[in-house]
Design an enzyme around this catalytic site. Structure first.
Site, short mmCIF file in Angstrom:
data_model
loop_
_atom_site.label_atom_id
_atom_site.label_comp_id
_atom_site.label_asym_id
_atom_site.label_seq_id
_atom_site.Cartn_x
_atom_site.Cartn_y
_atom_site.Cartn_z
N THR A 16 0.95 -0.82 0.39
CA THR A 16 0.01 0.00 -0.03
C THR A 16 0.95 1.61 0.21
O THR A 16 0.44 2.36 -1.01
CB THR A 16 -1.12 -0.37 1.20
OG1 THR A 16 -1.73 -1.18 1.14
CG2 THR A 16 -1.72 1.28 1.16
N THR A 67 1.64 -4.42 5.02
CA THR A 67 1.93 -4.37 5.94
C THR A 67 1.24 -6.33 5.91
O THR A 67 1.21 -6.29 7.09
CB THR A 67 1.16 -3.20 6.31
OG1 THR A 67 -0.10 -3.68 6.18
CG2 THR A 67 1.28 -2.19 6.26
#
Ligand code: ASP
Length: 311
Positions: free
Chosen positions: A16, A95
């Protein structure tokens, strides 16, 4: 007196933090792994006395990471860590599996220099992007003489590779270290160290890893109310080398699943019990029939078991 410059190498893996959405107000409808690492570091402040070098190792959503990317990343880390002018490494990464990559690198590199993984919960195009500050904090950690070993930095908090876990699906402060607590905080580029950086020998050296298709296959099954034996029987039939059970509480396993795991162990499959609890560990007891996983979470126990079975 002239202070010699430290080099920090930033390795891009995607996620991201490198994600792009159509609008600055969209924090969800983005594609991870779109921007290159050079773009990510273009406007981030560089710690005084440091220079940056960047290299793209992968650019994908970390949910799709595989053994090939881990092998490539560990080899690039080993290469850069061996250069005397390199003070530390920063890795930009998704993540979702960050804690797995952190533990893997800890297990195969056990570096003295800092290897700092970071990511972001909002894409690079977001009006409230958290990536730039996380990269700045990660650079500060990589440049600090106080830091060593593999760690994760997000939301101003430094977590150790062994304990770190993604604990929130949305919040910018998405990571925790369980009951061990964080290693340090990053405050305006300075490190406030809370406890000793974990050190220890590598389980296996990055340079001696076999090709990804030769790694022993280890799968994770979960114990839960109503668990049965079918999954384990299917895995054994399929030739699995190891099974980690994400057990309830302090390592308890549903009797139907436990029976299948004991039978698998009898047939030579390596079985480890980790806890599915977010905190705490499986405490060993005399007479345990299925060995514990040394306090590792199920995903990290799987990595440790794959490396153990290679030996
Ligand atoms: N799915 C993304 C990834 O892990 C999530 C993130 O980076 O926050 O690559």
């Amino acid at each position: 007196m002239q202070v010699s410059e430290r080099r920090i190498v930033v390795l891009g893996c995607g996620g991201t933090i490198a994600g792009r959405a159509a609008s600055a107000s969209d924090n969800l409808g983005y594609r991870a792994g779109e921007l290159g690492v050079e773009e990510l570091i273009a406007h981030v402040p560089v710690p005084e006395g440091s220079t940056l070098a960047a290299e793209q190792v992968a650019n994908i959503d970390s949910k799709d990471l595989g053994l090939a990317q881990w092998c490539a990343l560990s080899q690039r880390c080993a290469h850069w860590l061996a250069q005397t002018e390199v003070a530390g490494i920063v890795i930009t990464h998704g993540t979702d599996t960050l804690e797995e990559t952190a533990f893997f690198l800890h297990a195969v590199l056990a570096p003295v220099k800092p290897v700092v993984l970071t990511g972001a919960m909002r894409p690079a195009t977001s009006a409230a992007a958290d990536g730039p500050q996380n990269i700045a904090d990660a650079l500060s950690v990589a440049a600090s003489p106080l830091a060593q070993g593999v760690c994760v930095v997000l939301a101003g908090t430094v977590h150790g590779a062994i304990e770190v876990q993604k604990v929130h699906s949305y919040r910018a402060d998405a990571f925790g270290s369980g009951d061990a607590g964080p290693l340090a905080y990053v405050e305006e580029g300075r490190l406030r160290v809370l406890r000793a950086w974990p050190q220890g020998p590598a389980l296996r050296s990055a340079g001696s890893l076999p090709d990804p298709d030769a790694w022993p296959r280890v799968e994770i099954v979960m114990s839960h109310a109503g668990a049965g034996s079918a999954l384990v029987r299917a895995l054994v039939k399929d030739g699995v080398a190891g099974i980690v059970v994400a057990a309830t509480g302090n390592g308890t396993v549903h009797e139907a699943l436990e029976g299948a795991l004991l039978a698998a162990q009898e047939q030579g499959v390596a079985v480890r019990r980790a806890s599915r609890c977010a905190q705490g560990r499986v405490l060993p007891q005399p007479g345990d029939r299925l060995p514990g996983a040394d306090g590792l979470s199920p995903v990290k126990a799987r990595i440790a078991l794959m490396l153990e079975l290679m030996q």
